[in-house]
Design a protein around this motif. Structure first.
Motif, PDB file in Angstrom:
ATOM      1  N   ARG A   1      -2.637   7.573  12.426  1.00 19.13           N
ATOM      2  CA  ARG A   1      -2.925   6.179  12.096  1.00 19.13           C
ATOM      3  C   ARG A   1      -2.181   5.164  12.936  1.00 19.13           C
TER       4      ARG A   1
ATOM      5  N   ARG B   1       0.859  -1.182   0.000  1.00 21.98           N
ATOM      6  CA  ARG B   1       0.000   0.000   0.000  1.00 21.98           C
ATOM      7  C   ARG B   1       0.889   1.223   0.000  1.00 21.98           C
ATOM      8  N   LYS B   2       0.376   2.280  -0.552  1.00 18.88           N
ATOM      9  CA  LYS B   2       1.154   3.511  -0.635  1.00 18.88           C
ATOM     10  C   LYS B   2       1.084   4.258   0.693  1.00 18.88           C
ATOM     11  N   TRP B   3       2.243   4.572   1.239  1.00 18.56           N
ATOM     12  CA  TRP B   3       2.309   5.328   2.483  1.00 18.56           C
ATOM     13  C   TRP B   3       2.251   6.811   2.162  1.00 18.56           C
ATOM     14  N   ASN B   4       1.511   7.559   2.950  1.00 19.63           N
ATOM     15  CA  ASN B   4       1.475   9.008   2.759  1.00 19.63           C
ATOM     16  C   ASN B   4       2.374   9.665   3.807  1.00 19.63           C
ATOM     17  N   ILE B   5       2.431  10.978   3.794  1.00 18.50           N
ATOM     18  CA  ILE B   5       3.345  11.714   4.671  1.00 18.50           C
ATOM     19  C   ILE B   5       2.976  11.520   6.143  1.00 18.50           C
ATOM     20  N   VAL B   6       1.683  11.406   6.443  1.00 18.16           N
ATOM     21  CA  VAL B   6       1.267  11.192   7.835  1.00 18.16           C
ATOM     22  C   VAL B   6       1.784   9.841   8.328  1.00 18.16           C
ATOM     23  N   ASP B   7       1.718   8.819   7.473  1.00 18.57           N
ATOM     24  CA  ASP B   7       2.241   7.500   7.851  1.00 18.57           C
ATOM     25  C   ASP B   7       3.734   7.568   8.162  1.00 18.57           C
ATOM     26  N   VAL B   8       4.486   8.251   7.322  1.00 15.59           N
ATOM     27  CA  VAL B   8       5.940   8.334   7.489  1.00 15.59           C
ATOM     28  C   VAL B   8       6.291   9.107   8.763  1.00 15.59           C
TER      29      VAL B   8
END
Length: 191
Positions: free
Chosen positions: A115, A33-40
């Motif tokens: 998250r 799944r593609k991680w977004n900036i909040v995930d990182v």
């Protein structure tokens, strides 16, 4: 995963260890799944907090311990469980606006708005272990179960205290008919 039985495909379901809960679909939260900036950013924060734990034995003080415990009770019990869950999500009681806003503000300090959080570990234990391996006293229409420590409800005691001193009003309780209807043990069920 599917298997073929006489030309038909049927899903293969797995059960959770020492439980009668059946897993019907595989959850893929991290891979493919593609991680977004909040995930990182959240991942970096969680790794940083865990890295800081390495220094805990060298900087331990009882004052810091009790401060951490106080903020755990304040942010966890009052703000997440009482404020976010019981008050804001379910509207099961009414608080004065100043207290509702105060609890909500401190709830933000628990960092549950992102998250993946540090508190995910505790949430995972409660929602997984406690709700999978235990007993189901009420017919809730799902597979959740409880253990004895889950049924000790400190937040409910806090709600009763707030009600006794006049800060919590309109506290919603299930009726006797609702309890009988949801009970597994009642032989006199209401339909």
């Amino acid at each position: 995963m599917t298997i073929s039985i006489e030309g038909e495909e049927e899903p293969v379901h797995k059960t959770i260890f020492m439980s009668d809960v059946v897993v019907t679909r595989k959850r893929n939260l991290f891979r493919n799944r593609k991680w977004n900036i909040v995930d990182v950013i959240t991942l970096i924060w969680v790794l940083f907090v865990h890295f800081l734990r390495l220094f805990a034995p060298f900087t331990f003080t009882w004052g810091a311990f009790w401060a951490a415990f106080l903020f755990h009770v304040l942010c966890g019990m009052f703000c997440i469980t009482l404020s976010y869950h019981r008050n804001l999500a379910h509207r099961s009681l009414k608080l004065p606006k100043w207290l509702e806003y105060t609890f909500a503000y401190f709830g933000v300090q628990a960092a549950q708005g992102v998250r993946i959080t540090f508190t995910y570990h505790v949430t995972f234990l409660v929602n997984s272990a406690c709700h999978i391996w235990g007993n189901q006293v009420w017919n809730t229409g799902d597979l959740s179960k409880n253990n004895f420590w889950w049924e000790i409800d400190f937040t409910w005691w806090c709600i009763l205290f707030l009600e006794a001193i006049g800060l919590a009003t309109n506290v919603k309780l299930p009726t006797k008919a609702h309890k009988v209807k949801r009970s597994f043990t009642s032989s006199n069920k209401l339909k």
